[in-house]
Scaffold this motif. Structure first.
Motif, short mmCIF file in Angstrom:
data_model
loop_
_atom_site.label_atom_id
_atom_site.label_comp_id
_atom_site.label_asym_id
_atom_site.label_seq_id
_atom_site.Cartn_x
_atom_site.Cartn_y
_atom_site.Cartn_z
N ARG A 32 0.83 -1.21 0.00
CA ARG A 32 0.00 0.00 0.00
C ARG A 32 0.87 1.26 0.00
O ARG A 32 0.57 2.22 -0.69
CB ARG A 32 -0.94 0.01 1.21
CG ARG A 32 -2.06 -0.98 1.10
CD ARG A 32 -2.87 -0.98 2.40
NE ARG A 32 -3.79 -2.09 2.45
CZ ARG A 32 -5.10 -1.97 2.29
NH1 ARG A 32 -5.64 -0.79 2.08
NH2 ARG A 32 -5.86 -3.03 2.35
N GLU A 62 2.19 1.71 -3.34
CA GLU A 62 1.11 1.76 -4.33
C GLU A 62 1.26 0.65 -5.36
O GLU A 62 1.10 0.85 -6.56
CB GLU A 62 1.05 3.13 -5.00
CG GLU A 62 0.73 4.24 -4.02
CD GLU A 62 0.67 5.61 -4.69
OE1 GLU A 62 0.76 5.69 -5.92
OE2 GLU A 62 0.54 6.59 -3.95
N PRO A 84 -2.30 -5.37 -4.97
CA PRO A 84 -2.53 -6.00 -3.66
C PRO A 84 -2.28 -7.52 -3.67
O PRO A 84 -3.18 -8.31 -3.38
CB PRO A 84 -4.00 -5.69 -3.38
CG PRO A 84 -4.61 -5.60 -4.73
CD PRO A 84 -3.54 -5.01 -5.63
#
Length: 185
Positions: free
Chosen positions: A151, A154, A157
Motif C-alpha cells: 500500500r 502503491e 494487492p
C-alpha cells in the motif's frame, strides 16, 4: 330459446388443460432445457436425465452459433422434455443454484473477514486465531506487513490476495470432517 345455464351443452367439450396452459407448459420446459444448456459437463452429470437423446441435444446446442438454429434446437429440447418427468431435473437445478448461492455467500464472507483484518492490522490477528485456532499467527503477520508495504508503494494487492487464499484454506480445513487437525499418534 336455448337454456344457457344447462350443462348439457358443455358436456361434449374435452376436459383437461387449455391450449394456453399447454403452451405455458411447453415454454416452461423449453426454458428448463435452455437452463440445462448453460451447465458445464460436470454440472450436467449431476442432473438426473435418463434420456440420452436429451443429453446429446443439450450438448449439441453448445456448438450452434446461428441464433435461428439455436432457437429451433431449443424448441427440439423442449419437445424431448415433454416425454420425461421434468420435476427431478428442476429439483436438481434448484439444488445446484442453492450451492452456487451458498458458495458466493461464503466467498463474500471471507472477503469481509479479510478486509476487517487488513483494516485492523496486527491486532486483528487475534480475531482470526479465535475463529481458526490452527491459523499460523506468523504467516498472518507476514501477510499483513507485506500488504502494508504494498500500500505504501502503491503496488498491486498481492498480499491481500494471498491472505484471502490463506483464509479460504483455513475455512476449508475447518469444514473437513476431522476439523482439519493433524492425526494424533
Amino acid at each position: 330459446m336455448p337454456d344457457y345455464d344447462s350443462t348439457e351443452d358443455y358436456e361434449h367439450l374435452p376436459e383437461g388443460p387449455s391450449k394456453s396452459e399447454l403452451k405455458r407448459r411447453m415454454t416452461a420446459l423449453q426454458a428448463l432445457g435452455e437452463t440445462l444448456t448453460g451447465l458445464s459437463d460436470k454440472q450436467l452429470r449431476q442432473i438426473p436425465i435418463d434420456d440420452q437423446r436429451l443429453v446429446d441435444a443439450i450438448q449439441e446446442v453448445r456448438n450452434i452459433s446461428s441464433n435461428s438454429a439455436r432457437r429451433r434446437h431449443l424448441q427440439f429440447i423442449g419437445k424431448l422434455m415433454r416425454d420425461i418427468d421434468a420435476e427431478p431435473i428442476a429439483e436438481a437445478l434448484a439444488a445446484l443454484d442453492r450451492e452456487r448461492h451458498q458458495a458466493a455467500a461464503q466467498f463474500q464472507g471471507l472477503e469481509q473477514v479479510r478486509d476487517r483484518l487488513l483494516a485492523a492490522g496486527l491486532p486483528g490477528i487475534e480475531d482470526i486465531i479465535d475463529r481458526w485456532p490452527n491459523a499460523d499467527r506468523q504467516h498472518l503477520r507476514q501477510l499483513l506487513l507485506q500488504d502494508q508495504r504494498e500500500r505504501q508503494r502503491e503496488k498491486a494487492p498481492a498480499a491481500a490476495r494471498k491472505l484471502f487464499r490463506y483464509l479460504r484454506e483455513l475455512e476449508e480445513s475447518a469444514a473437513e470432517p476431522d476439523g482439519g487437525s493433524a492425526p494424533e499418534d
